[in-house]
Write a protein that holds these residues in place. Structure first.
Motif, PDB file in Angstrom:
ATOM      1  N   ASN A 199       1.437  11.267  10.105  1.00 10.96           N
ATOM      2  CA  ASN A 199       2.828  10.908  10.368  1.00 10.96           C
ATOM      3  C   ASN A 199       3.852  11.787   9.670  1.00 10.96           C
ATOM      4  N   LYS A 200       3.494  12.410   8.546  1.00  6.40           N
ATOM      5  CA  LYS A 200       4.414  13.258   7.798  1.00  6.40           C
ATOM      6  C   LYS A 200       3.736  14.562   7.382  1.00  6.40           C
ATOM      7  N   PRO A 201       3.124  15.278   8.322  1.00  2.68           N
ATOM      8  CA  PRO A 201       2.375  16.475   7.928  1.00  2.68           C
ATOM      9  C   PRO A 201       3.242  17.537   7.269  1.00  2.68           C
ATOM     10  N   ASP A 202       4.509  17.653   7.668  1.00  2.00           N
ATOM     11  CA  ASP A 202       5.391  18.657   7.061  1.00  2.00           C
ATOM     12  C   ASP A 202       5.684  18.337   5.600  1.00  2.00           C
TER      13      ASP A 202
ATOM     14  N   ASP B  29       0.808  -1.222   0.000  1.00  2.86           N
ATOM     15  CA  ASP B  29       0.000   0.000   0.000  1.00  2.86           C
ATOM     16  C   ASP B  29       0.840   1.269   0.000  1.00  2.86           C
ATOM     17  N   GLY B  30       1.985   1.225  -0.643  1.00  3.39           N
ATOM     18  CA  GLY B  30       2.874   2.369  -0.660  1.00  3.39           C
ATOM     19  C   GLY B  30       2.408   3.490  -1.565  1.00  3.39           C
ATOM     20  N   GLY B  31       3.107   4.617  -1.459  1.00  5.20           N
ATOM     21  CA  GLY B  31       2.795   5.786  -2.271  1.00  5.20           C
ATOM     22  C   GLY B  31       4.050   6.586  -2.544  1.00  5.20           C
ATOM     23  N   LEU B  32       3.853   7.793  -3.063  1.00  6.68           N
ATOM     24  CA  LEU B  32       4.983   8.623  -3.462  1.00  6.68           C
ATOM     25  C   LEU B  32       4.625  10.089  -3.290  1.00  6.68           C
ATOM     26  N   VAL B  33       5.572  10.873  -2.744  1.00  7.04           N
ATOM     27  CA  VAL B  33       5.437  12.326  -2.685  1.00  7.04           C
ATOM     28  C   VAL B  33       6.549  12.927  -3.534  1.00  7.04           C
ATOM     29  N   VAL B  34       6.173  13.840  -4.434  1.00  2.00           N
ATOM     30  CA  VAL B  34       7.120  14.517  -5.322  1.00  2.00           C
ATOM     31  C   VAL B  34       7.096  16.004  -4.983  1.00  2.00           C
ATOM     32  N   THR B  35       8.266  16.627  -4.941  1.00  2.00           N
ATOM     33  CA  THR B  35       8.361  18.042  -4.596  1.00  2.00           C
ATOM     34  C   THR B  35       9.093  18.802  -5.696  1.00  2.00           C
ATOM     35  N   VAL B  36       8.466  19.890  -6.164  1.00  2.00           N
ATOM     36  CA  VAL B  36       9.088  20.805  -7.125  1.00  2.00           C
ATOM     37  C   VAL B  36       9.289  22.132  -6.395  1.00  2.00           C
TER      38      VAL B  36
ATOM     39  N   LYS C 292       3.773  20.315  -4.593  1.00  2.00           N
ATOM     40  CA  LYS C 292       3.919  18.967  -4.057  1.00  2.00           C
ATOM     41  C   LYS C 292       2.869  18.056  -4.683  1.00  2.00           C
ATOM     42  N   LEU C 293       3.245  16.840  -4.951  1.00  2.00           N
ATOM     43  CA  LEU C 293       2.327  15.831  -5.472  1.00  2.00           C
ATOM     44  C   LEU C 293       2.344  14.637  -4.530  1.00  2.00           C
ATOM     45  N   ALA C 294       1.175  14.283  -3.991  1.00  6.43           N
ATOM     46  CA  ALA C 294       1.053  13.108  -3.121  1.00  6.43           C
ATOM     47  C   ALA C 294       0.176  12.073  -3.817  1.00  6.43           C
ATOM     48  N   LEU C 295       0.769  10.935  -4.144  1.00  2.00           N
ATOM     49  CA  LEU C 295       0.050   9.815  -4.749  1.00  2.00           C
ATOM     50  C   LEU C 295      -0.074   8.730  -3.691  1.00  2.00           C
ATOM     51  N   THR C 296      -1.305   8.390  -3.332  1.00  2.00           N
ATOM     52  CA  THR C 296      -1.538   7.555  -2.155  1.00  2.00           C
ATOM     53  C   THR C 296      -2.414   6.355  -2.478  1.00  2.00           C
ATOM     54  N   CYS C 297      -2.469   5.444  -1.532  1.00  2.00           N
ATOM     55  CA  CYS C 297      -3.250   4.211  -1.661  1.00  2.00           C
ATOM     56  C   CYS C 297      -4.311   4.166  -0.562  1.00  2.00           C
ATOM     57  N   GLY C 298      -5.369   3.411  -0.790  1.00  5.54           N
ATOM     58  CA  GLY C 298      -6.338   3.142   0.266  1.00  5.54           C
ATOM     59  C   GLY C 298      -7.581   3.994   0.261  1.00  5.54           C
TER      60      GLY C 298
ATOM     61  N   ASP D 270     -10.389  11.772  -0.117  1.00  6.98           N
ATOM     62  CA  ASP D 270      -9.330  11.905   0.883  1.00  6.98           C
ATOM     63  C   ASP D 270      -9.156  13.332   1.382  1.00  6.98           C
ATOM     64  N   ALA D 271      -9.920  14.261   0.837  1.00  5.71           N
ATOM     65  CA  ALA D 271      -9.871  15.637   1.347  1.00  5.71           C
ATOM     66  C   ALA D 271     -10.196  15.697   2.828  1.00  5.71           C
ATOM     67  N   THR D 272     -10.988  14.752   3.307  1.00  3.45           N
ATOM     68  CA  THR D 272     -11.373  14.777   4.720  1.00  3.45           C
ATOM     69  C   THR D 272     -10.169  14.611   5.646  1.00  3.45           C
ATOM     70  N   TYR D 273      -9.097  13.977   5.157  1.00  4.77           N
ATOM     71  CA  TYR D 273      -7.915  13.786   5.997  1.00  4.77           C
ATOM     72  C   TYR D 273      -6.998  15.000   6.003  1.00  4.77           C
ATOM     73  N   LEU D 274      -7.160  15.892   5.025  1.00  8.77           N
ATOM     74  CA  LEU D 274      -6.291  17.058   4.941  1.00  8.77           C
ATOM     75  C   LEU D 274      -6.797  18.229   5.772  1.00  8.77           C
ATOM     76  N   ALA D 275      -8.107  18.353   5.903  1.00 11.17           N
ATOM     77  CA  ALA D 275      -8.665  19.471   6.668  1.00 11.17           C
ATOM     78  C   ALA D 275      -8.136  19.525   8.104  1.00 11.17           C
ATOM     79  N   PRO D 276      -8.008  18.391   8.818  1.00  5.31           N
ATOM     80  CA  PRO D 276      -7.498  18.461  10.192  1.00  5.31           C
ATOM     81  C   PRO D 276      -6.072  18.970  10.302  1.00  5.31           C
ATOM     82  N   VAL D 277      -5.282  18.928   9.217  1.00  6.74           N
ATOM     83  CA  VAL D 277      -3.925  19.468   9.265  1.00  6.74           C
ATOM     84  C   VAL D 277      -3.840  20.802   8.530  1.00  6.74           C
ATOM     85  N   GLY D 278      -5.008  21.442   8.358  1.00  8.99           N
ATOM     86  CA  GLY D 278      -5.043  22.814   7.870  1.00  8.99           C
ATOM     87  C   GLY D 278      -4.882  22.992   6.377  1.00  8.99           C
ATOM     88  N   ILE D 279      -5.262  21.978   5.585  1.00  7.98           N
ATOM     89  CA  ILE D 279      -5.145  22.090   4.131  1.00  7.98           C
ATOM     90  C   ILE D 279      -6.535  22.035   3.514  1.00  7.98           C
TER      91      ILE D 279
END
Length: 468
Positions: A184-187, A81-88, A162-168, A412-421
Motif C-alpha cells: 500500500n505504501k511502497p514509495d 497493529d499500527g507502526g511507524l516509518v521514520v525518514t532521515v 528510512k526506518l520501518a517499525l511494523t507489527c504482525g 519480513d524480508a519475504t515481503y520486501l523482495a517483491p517490491v525490489g528491496i
C-alpha cells in the motif's frame, strides 16, 4: 567509542558471570529506551503495537525530529497493529535510500509460566530479561537509538535512511505491517536494500564469541495438511482400513523422507568458511560437502547436526494431529499438519509433489494450508554490503569471522523482495546456543551484547549511509 566497545567485546568470558560496569550516559539512555520497548506489551493476545509506535514517535519528536519525518500508520480494521516509518533525508541526490526494518510485536507470554514477569525489563546475571528482549526489541532499540544519535552528532547521511517499525511478524493473525507497507505504501519504504534481523553472533555458551553472521537469504515457510477419511463404524468391530492407521503410515513416511541437498552461493560460502573455522571432522566434512554435494559420507556427518541439516535442504516435520470423533467409534477422519521450511530454488508445488510421492498413497490428501508469505528470494552476495561489515567485525571482534548465512526461519524480508528491496540480516548482537528463550520462557539478551552491538551497528549504518 570504538576502543571502549572493543575492550568490552574482547572480555566476554569474565563479563558472562561478572557484574557489568556502570553504564555510560549514552548506554543509560539506550537502556531506558530498550526498557520501554520491552515493558510495552505488543503481543497479539494482550498488547498493542500502536501504543508502542506512539511512544517511539514521541521520543523522536523529543530528539528534534520534525513531524514530516514521522509517518505513523494503521488500518481501521486493526487499530492495535499500527507502526511507524521514520525518514532521515540524505544529502546526495544520486544516492538511493537504505531501509532499517524491525518488527515491534512479540510472541505471546503468560505470567504464570515465567520465572519473572515477561513484561518487566529485569537485569540479572549479565542478561536483560523480558519478552522481546532478543526477538527483536534489542535491534529495534538499536535502530531507534542510532538515528537519534545521528541527530545529536549532526551527522548528515549521503543516502536517505528510512526506518520501518511494523507489527504482525510473529503471528500475522490480524495484519502484517511490512506486507501492508509493501502493498500500500511502497514509495514510503522504497530503498536500494534493507537491513533486518536474522544475522548476529554465536557464542559457545560459556561467554566466548565464536562467529558473526550476515543473513543473506532465508527459507520459506509452508504448511500442508495430510488428511485421511473413512466410513468408520463401531469400535467393537474393528477393521484394518482405519483412517488413523492410514495417516500414521503417511506421517511415518514423511519422517523418514529426506529432501536432497541444495546449495546456493550463500550456503556454500557458509559451509566452507564455518567448516574451516571448526577444524574438526565435522568441519572438514562441511568443506567436502560444499565442494561436492554428492559426497554421501560427508552428507551423513554434516546432516547429523540438526542446524546444519536444516541449512542443507528443505525440511518437513509433523507439528499437529487431530483424529476421531468418539472413543467408541472407528475414526471417520484423521489429519496431520506438516510444517515445511523450503530452501530457495524450491517452492510449495515442488514440496507438495515430493511429499505426495514419498507418502505414495493417493488416498492421503496433501493440501496447502495456513498463512502464505511470498516465497523467499536470495539477495545477492554484494561486496558493498559485506565489505563494510567485514571491516567493522575485524575491528570490534578481532579474530572472529563474519560468515554469510541463510536463515532456516522466516522474517519480513519475504515481503520486501517483491517490491525490489533485497534484505540482509545484520551481524552485531549475539546469542547463546540455547536460543536465549526466544519464543519460549524467560527470554533474555546479554547486557554486553546489547551495549557492544549498539555501537557496532551505529558505525555500520553510518558506513552504509556514507556510500554513494
Amino acid at each position: 567509542m570504538l576502543a571502549a566497545a572493543v575492550a568490552l567485546a574482547t572480555s566476554l568470558p569474565s563479563l558472562a558471570v561478572a557484574a557489568p560496569p556502570t553504564p555510560t550516559p549514552g548506554q543509560a539512555a539506550f537502556r531506558d529506551l530498550y526498557r520501554e520497548l520491552v515493558e510495552t506489551d505488543t503481543s497479539v493476545a494482550t498488547g498493542s503495537c500502536t501504543a508502542l509506535a506512539e511512544k517511539i514517535a514521541a521520543r523522536f519528536k523529543a530528539a528534534g525530529f520534525a513531524d514530516s519525518q514521522l509517518t505513523p500508520f494503521t488500518v481501521k480494521e486493526f487499530p492495535l497493529d499500527g507502526g511507524l516509518v521514520v525518514t532521515v533525508p540524505g544529502s546526495a541526490k544520486g544516492a538511493k535510500p537504505m531501509l532499517l526494518l524491525g518488527h515491534i510485536d512479540v510472541v505471546n507470554a503468560r505470567r504464570e509460566d515465567w520465572q519473572r514477569d515477561p513484561y518487566k525489563f529485569i537485569e540479572e546475571g549479565g542478561y536483560f530479561y523480558g519478552r522481546g528482549s532478543s526477538d527483536m526489541k534489542v535491534l529495534d532499540a538499536i535502530w531507534i537509538d542510532t538515528l537519534i544519535r545521528f541527530k545529536a552528532e549532526g551527522f548528515v547521511p549521503k543516502r536517505t535512511i528510512k526506518l520501518a517499525l511494523t507489527c504482525g511478524e510473529e503471528s500475522g493473525a490480524r495484519m502484517n505491517g511490512a506486507q501492508w507497507l509493501a502493498e500500500n505504501k511502497p514509495d514510503l519504504i522504497a530503498a536500494e536494500y534493507a537491513l533486518n534481523e536474522g544475522g548476529g553472533g554465536d557464542t559457545d555458551g560459556k561467554g566466548k564469541l565464536i562467529s558473526q553472521t550476515m543473513q543473506i537469504g532465508e527459507k520459506s515457510n509452508r504448511s500442508f495438511e495430510l488428511m485421511t477419511t473413512n466410513p468408520g463404524g463401531h469400535s467393537s468391530i474393528p477393521v484394518d482400513d482405519n483412517a488413523i492407521y492410514q495417516l500414521a503410515d503417511a506421517v511415518e513416511k514423511v519422517r523418514t523422507f529426506r529432501f536432497p541437498v541444495r546449495f546456493n552461493d550463500t550456503t556454500r560460502a557458509y559451509f566452507r568458511k564455518a567448516g574451516a573455522q571448526r577444524g574438526d571432522d565435522l568441519g572438514r566434512a562441511m568443506i567436502r560437502l560444499a565442494d561436492n554435494p554428492a559426497d554421501k559420507d560427508a552428507e551423513t556427518l554434516v546432516s547429523s547436526d540438526r542446524s546444519f541439516n536444516s541449512m542443507l535442504r528443505t525440511t518437513c516435520v509433523a507439528t499437529m494431529l487431530e483424529a476421531g470423533h468418539a472413543v467408541n467409534a472407528l475414526p471417520q477422519r484423521a489429519k496431520a499438519v506438516i510444517n515445511c521450511r523450503i530452501i530457495p530454488g524450491e517452492d510449495q508445488d515442488t514440496t507438495r509433489a515430493a511429499l505426495a510421492q514419498a507418502i505414495g498413497d493417493p488416498k492421503v490428501a496433501v493440501t496447502l494450508v495456513g498463512r502464505l508469505r511470498p516465497i523467499a528470494v536470495v539477495p545477492p552476495l554484494d561486496l558493498k554490503i559485506m565489505a563494510p561489515a567485514e571491516k567493522l567485525v575485524a575491528q570490534y571482534f578481532p579474530g572472529v569471522p563474519l560468515i554469510p548465512t541463510m536463515s532456516t526461519g522466516a522474517t519480513d524480508a519475504t515481503y520486501l523482495a517483491p517490491v525490489g528491496i533485497p534484505t540482509y540480516g545484520v551481524p552485531g548482537p549475539w546469542g547463546d546456543p540455547d536460543g536465549n528463550g526466544t519464543h519460549g520462557l524467560n527470554e533474555r539478551h546479554s547486557v554486553q551484547s546489547a551495549y557492544v552491538a549498539r555501537d557496532f551497528l551505529h558505525d555500520l549504518v553510518k558506513a552504509y549511509a556514507s556510500q554513494m
